[in-house]
Design an enzyme around this catalytic site. Structure first.
Site, PDB file in Angstrom:
ATOM      1  N   GLU A  62      18.361  36.315  45.061  1.00 12.03           N
ATOM      2  CA  GLU A  62      18.958  36.065  46.380  1.00 12.03           C
ATOM      3  C   GLU A  62      19.420  34.606  46.489  1.00 12.03           C
ATOM      4  OE1 GLU A  62      19.586  38.551  48.383  1.00 12.03           O
ATOM      5  OE2 GLU A  62      17.973  40.042  48.297  1.00 12.03           O
ATOM      6  N   ASN A  74      25.306  40.662  51.817  1.00  6.94           N
ATOM      7  CA  ASN A  74      24.956  41.863  51.053  1.00  6.94           C
ATOM      8  C   ASN A  74      25.691  41.955  49.730  1.00  6.94           C
ATOM      9  OD1 ASN A  74      22.940  43.288  52.451  1.00  6.94           O
ATOM     10  ND2 ASN A  74      24.405  43.759  54.051  1.00  6.94           N
ATOM     11  N   HIS A 103      24.430  44.336  47.070  1.00  5.14           N
ATOM     12  CA  HIS A 103      23.408  45.210  47.661  1.00  5.14           C
ATOM     13  C   HIS A 103      23.805  46.689  47.653  1.00  5.14           C
ATOM     14  CE1 HIS A 103      21.626  41.449  48.778  1.00  5.14           C
ATOM     15  NE2 HIS A 103      20.664  41.996  49.488  1.00  5.14           N
ATOM     16  N   HIS A 132      21.200  48.870  46.201  1.00 11.93           N
ATOM     17  CA  HIS A 132      20.450  49.888  46.945  1.00 11.93           C
ATOM     18  C   HIS A 132      20.525  51.233  46.228  1.00 11.93           C
ATOM     19  CE1 HIS A 132      20.617  47.567  51.051  1.00 11.93           C
ATOM     20  NE2 HIS A 132      19.719  47.083  50.215  1.00 11.93           N
ATOM     21  N   LYS A 160      22.197  30.995  55.137  1.00 19.11           N
ATOM     22  CA  LYS A 160      21.902  32.230  55.869  1.00 19.11           C
ATOM     23  C   LYS A 160      21.944  31.982  57.379  1.00 19.11           C
ATOM     24  CE  LYS A 160      19.497  36.431  56.370  1.00 19.11           C
ATOM     25  NZ  LYS A 160      18.703  37.480  55.805  1.00 19.11           N
ATOM     26  N   LYS A 209      16.693  40.911  60.736  1.00 15.63           N
ATOM     27  CA  LYS A 209      16.793  42.320  60.325  1.00 15.63           C
ATOM     28  C   LYS A 209      15.392  42.817  60.003  1.00 15.63           C
ATOM     29  CE  LYS A 209      21.424  42.868  58.421  1.00 15.63           C
ATOM     30  NZ  LYS A 209      22.212  43.151  57.201  1.00 15.63           N
ATOM     31  N   ARG A 213       8.378  48.142  73.475  1.00 16.31           N
ATOM     32  CA  ARG A 213       9.814  47.790  73.518  1.00 16.31           C
ATOM     33  C   ARG A 213      10.106  46.343  73.131  1.00 16.31           C
ATOM     34  NH1 ARG A 213       9.404  50.980  78.204  1.00 16.31           N
ATOM     35  NH2 ARG A 213      10.054  53.108  77.739  1.00 16.31           N
ATOM     36  N   HIS A 229      13.529  44.778  44.499  1.00 17.71           N
ATOM     37  CA  HIS A 229      14.777  44.617  45.263  1.00 17.71           C
ATOM     38  C   HIS A 229      15.661  43.520  44.651  1.00 17.71           C
ATOM     39  CE1 HIS A 229      17.459  44.398  48.704  1.00 17.71           C
ATOM     40  NE2 HIS A 229      17.224  43.102  48.781  1.00 17.71           N
ATOM     41  N   GLU A 262      25.948  41.718  62.574  1.00 17.19           N
ATOM     42  CA  GLU A 262      26.818  42.243  61.516  1.00 17.19           C
ATOM     43  C   GLU A 262      27.947  43.085  62.110  1.00 17.19           C
ATOM     44  OE1 GLU A 262      24.563  43.096  57.939  1.00 17.19           O
ATOM     45  OE2 GLU A 262      26.023  44.638  57.410  1.00 17.19           O
ATOM     46  N   ARG A 297      28.620  38.673  58.445  1.00 22.83           N
ATOM     47  CA  ARG A 297      27.238  38.744  57.950  1.00 22.83           C
ATOM     48  C   ARG A 297      27.137  39.649  56.726  1.00 22.83           C
ATOM     49  NH1 ARG A 297      21.374  39.037  61.039  1.00 22.83           N
ATOM     50  NH2 ARG A 297      20.185  39.349  59.120  1.00 22.83           N
TER      51      ARG A 297
HETATM   52  P1  NAD Z   1       7.173  42.383  48.547  1.00 21.90           P
HETATM   53  O1  NAD Z   1       7.006  42.097  49.963  1.00 21.90           O
HETATM   54  O2  NAD Z   1       6.853  43.756  48.058  1.00 21.90           O
HETATM   55  O3  NAD Z   1       6.310  41.333  47.700  1.00 21.90           O
HETATM   56  C1  NAD Z   1       6.236  41.467  46.323  1.00 21.90           C
HETATM   57  C2  NAD Z   1       4.787  41.561  45.827  1.00 21.90           C
HETATM   58  O4  NAD Z   1       4.213  40.264  45.844  1.00 21.90           O
HETATM   59  C3  NAD Z   1       3.893  42.456  46.689  1.00 21.90           C
HETATM   60  O5  NAD Z   1       2.991  43.132  45.858  1.00 21.90           O
HETATM   61  C4  NAD Z   1       3.134  41.430  47.534  1.00 21.90           C
HETATM   62  O6  NAD Z   1       1.876  41.912  47.927  1.00 21.90           O
HETATM   63  C5  NAD Z   1       2.981  40.289  46.576  1.00 21.90           C
HETATM   64  N1  NAD Z   1       2.879  38.953  47.171  1.00 21.90           N
HETATM   65  C6  NAD Z   1       3.552  38.480  48.241  1.00 21.90           C
HETATM   66  N2  NAD Z   1       3.312  37.177  48.375  1.00 21.90           N
HETATM   67  C7  NAD Z   1       2.457  36.822  47.412  1.00 21.90           C
HETATM   68  C8  NAD Z   1       1.849  35.598  47.048  1.00 21.90           C
HETATM   69  N3  NAD Z   1       2.127  34.456  47.670  1.00 21.90           N
HETATM   70  N4  NAD Z   1       0.991  35.585  46.009  1.00 21.90           N
HETATM   71  C9  NAD Z   1       0.735  36.743  45.315  1.00 21.90           C
HETATM   72  N5  NAD Z   1       1.305  37.932  45.596  1.00 21.90           N
HETATM   73  C10 NAD Z   1       2.163  37.962  46.633  1.00 21.90           C
HETATM   74  O7  NAD Z   1       8.668  42.100  48.040  1.00 21.90           O
HETATM   75  P2  NAD Z   1       9.754  40.994  48.421  1.00 21.90           P
HETATM   76  O8  NAD Z   1      10.561  40.839  47.203  1.00 21.90           O
HETATM   77  O9  NAD Z   1       9.160  39.803  49.052  1.00 21.90           O
HETATM   78  O10 NAD Z   1      10.626  41.718  49.536  1.00 21.90           O
HETATM   79  C11 NAD Z   1      11.429  42.820  49.232  1.00 21.90           C
HETATM   80  C12 NAD Z   1      11.758  43.522  50.529  1.00 21.90           C
HETATM   81  O11 NAD Z   1      12.500  42.667  51.377  1.00 21.90           O
HETATM   82  C13 NAD Z   1      12.602  44.766  50.326  1.00 21.90           C
HETATM   83  O12 NAD Z   1      12.051  45.820  51.064  1.00 21.90           O
HETATM   84  C14 NAD Z   1      13.954  44.386  50.894  1.00 21.90           C
HETATM   85  O13 NAD Z   1      14.652  45.478  51.421  1.00 21.90           O
HETATM   86  C15 NAD Z   1      13.556  43.400  51.963  1.00 21.90           C
HETATM   87  N6  NAD Z   1      14.622  42.453  52.344  1.00 21.90           N
HETATM   88  C16 NAD Z   1      14.893  42.331  53.666  1.00 21.90           C
HETATM   89  C17 NAD Z   1      15.855  41.441  54.078  1.00 21.90           C
HETATM   90  C18 NAD Z   1      16.106  41.225  55.541  1.00 21.90           C
HETATM   91  O14 NAD Z   1      17.072  40.539  55.889  1.00 21.90           O
HETATM   92  N7  NAD Z   1      15.265  41.743  56.405  1.00 21.90           N
HETATM   93  C19 NAD Z   1      16.552  40.675  53.131  1.00 21.90           C
HETATM   94  C20 NAD Z   1      16.243  40.833  51.788  1.00 21.90           C
HETATM   95  C21 NAD Z   1      15.259  41.728  51.402  1.00 21.90           C
HETATM   96  N1  GLY Z   2      19.930  40.285  53.698  1.00 25.16           N
HETATM   97  C1  GLY Z   2      21.115  40.593  54.427  1.00 25.16           C
HETATM   98  C2  GLY Z   2      21.099  40.144  55.845  1.00 25.16           C
HETATM   99  O1  GLY Z   2      20.151  39.579  56.325  1.00 25.16           O
HETATM  100  O2  GLY Z   2      22.055  40.356  56.527  1.00 25.16           O
END
Ligand code: NAD
Ligand code: GLY
Length: 364
Positions: free
Chosen positions: A187, A248, A251, A255, A229, A145, A123, A268, A239, A244
């Site tokens: 972003e 997006n 997005h 999406h 942010k 998030k 939890r 993404h 949100e 907040r």
């Molecule tokens: P990712 O985590 O898939 O990373 C991209 C690629 O780079 C992967 O293959 C990873 O293994 C590799 N990688 C990571 N760091 C590296 C490094 N330093 N050197 C070499 N390779 C490296 O993708 P991302 O773009 O970082 O994240 C996308 C995700 O984030 C999506 O799922 C999206 O929905 C999510 N997201 C979440 C929020 C939130 O607020 N929680 C906000 C924006 C995006």
């Molecule tokens: N990436 C959108 C949020 O964190 O709200």
């Protein structure tokens, strides 16, 4: 990457007892106190992926006494409920209890998955974000998030769970491939578009330096993005007011692109980039942006090497995917649009003909 004299920056996310620092600078992975000072009494479990582990896992593990770790397969296609099982298995097998701390080392995929595992294991246990992509450093590691995808849509299963701290070592970006660096820039551009036209001006001038991975430029871009942010999250953590939701921008369109392409072909950030161009186009049709504003959005997205047009799709199907967005309320797709550059708002009250015209023009 170039040499830098930029001192590390520390910002804070002001959420009272759930508040935390964001540290940004080159070489921070070699400063063990940043993370160690935030650990609880229990065991440390590091979660990372197969791409990141060979570069940084050993250095991180060396900071802790008797750490455990789990390495997940890299990639968005693994961000699903079943993908969490190895994390829970490792937590149970190593005897981690409520006092354990999960340290999440990787991009947004690992951050979202590790964060959700931390939110749900027993939890809720503490966790620390060590983001290693530009996208994760400017966005996903901040704000709490967490979650995974469902075949029916992005991030449909998740929880709000704030980390204990975020450590952004810009040196980790040295090993990131060019396509993912550009995806992170989407972003960064988003923050200029939603909130800060001076930052947008700065980005237009400094995109070449960012693409060269100049440390000072990266530290500035990450810090300004995180500042924006952090403020938005402090205003509306869960949100619930619409504030907040401006994070997006692009997005809902994005999406739909990601779901349409099976979370495989488009990153993404790429989908968000095209989504922002579509949101700008619709904002122009609403009479809020000029054609020049729209051209400016398209130009900066293109200059960052990001796509400006969605993949071919039927607009009715695209609309159906947009309707699965979490911002849908009372059956209405609510969209983040631009009243002006630097002024984003969440809108439910728009004329559908403008949305249809945007889809028809983009998907033509
Ligand atoms: P990712 O985590 O898939 O990373 C991209 C690629 O780079 C992967 O293959 C990873 O293994 C590799 N990688 C990571 N760091 C590296 C490094 N330093 N050197 C070499 N390779 C490296 O993708 P991302 O773009 O970082 O994240 C996308 C995700 O984030 C999506 O799922 C999206 O929905 C999510 N997201 C979440 C929020 C939130 O607020 N929680 C906000 C924006 C995006
Ligand atoms: N990436 C959108 C949020 O964190 O709200």
């Amino acid at each position: 990457m170039t040499d830098s004299n930029a001192p590390p920056r520390t910002l804070s996310v002001e959420l009272g007892q759930r508040g935390y620092p964001i540290h940004i600078g080159r070489g921070l992975l070699d400063d063990p106190d940043l993370i160690r000072s935030k650990l609880g009494k229990g065991r440390v479990m590091v979660v990372t992926d197969t791409e990141v582990a060979p570069h940084y896992l050993g250095r991180l593990l060396a900071q802790f006494d008797d750490p455990a770790y789990v390495v997940l397969p890299a990639g968005e296609e693994h961000k699903k409920p079943e993908g969490l099982t190895p994390i829970y298995d490792a937590l149970v097998a190593t005897g981690c209890g409520r006092d354990a701390t999960l340290v999440v080392l990787g991009g947004g995929v690992i951050g979202d998955m590790g964060g959700f595992a931390a939110a749900s294991f027993q939890r809720g246990i503490n966790f620390i974000q060590v983001p290693t992509t530009l996208l994760a450093q400017v966005d996903s590691s901040v704000g709490g998030k967490t979650g995974v995808n469902h075949p029916g849509g992005k991030n449909l299963i998740g929880a709000f769970h704030q980390p204990q701290c975020v450590v952004c070592d810009t040196a980790t970006l040295d090993t990131l491939d060019e396509r993912n660096l550009r995806a992170g820039l989407a972003e960064v551009i988003k923050y200029g578009l939603i909130e800060d036209t001076a930052f947008l001006d700065w980005l237009e001038e400094n995109l070449p330096l960012l693409l060269e991975r100049d440390t000072d430029a990266l530290v500035h871009a990450i810090a300004r993005s995180c500042e924006i942010k952090a403020q938005v999250v402090a205003d509306d953590e869960r949100e619930s007011t619409g504030r907040r939701a401006v994070l997006n921008l692009g997005h809902t369109f994005g999406h739909a692109i990601e779901t349409l392409t099976g979370h495989r072909d488009w990153l993404h950030g790429e989908a968000v980039a095209t989504g922002m161009v579509m949101a700008a186009d619709m904002s122009r049709r609403m009479g809020w942006l000029s054609q020049d504003d729209c051209d400016r959005v398209r130009c900066i997205v293109r200059s960052a090497g990001l796509p400006v047009t969605p993949p071919p799709a039927d607009s009715a199907e695209f609309l159906k995917l947009m309707a699965r967005d979490k911002k849908v309320a009372a059956g209405r797709i609510r969209l983040v649009l631009l009243r002006a550059l630097g002024n984003a708002t969440l809108e439910a009250d728009y004329d559908d003909k403008h949305l249809h015209a945007t889809l028809d023009a983009a998907l033509d």
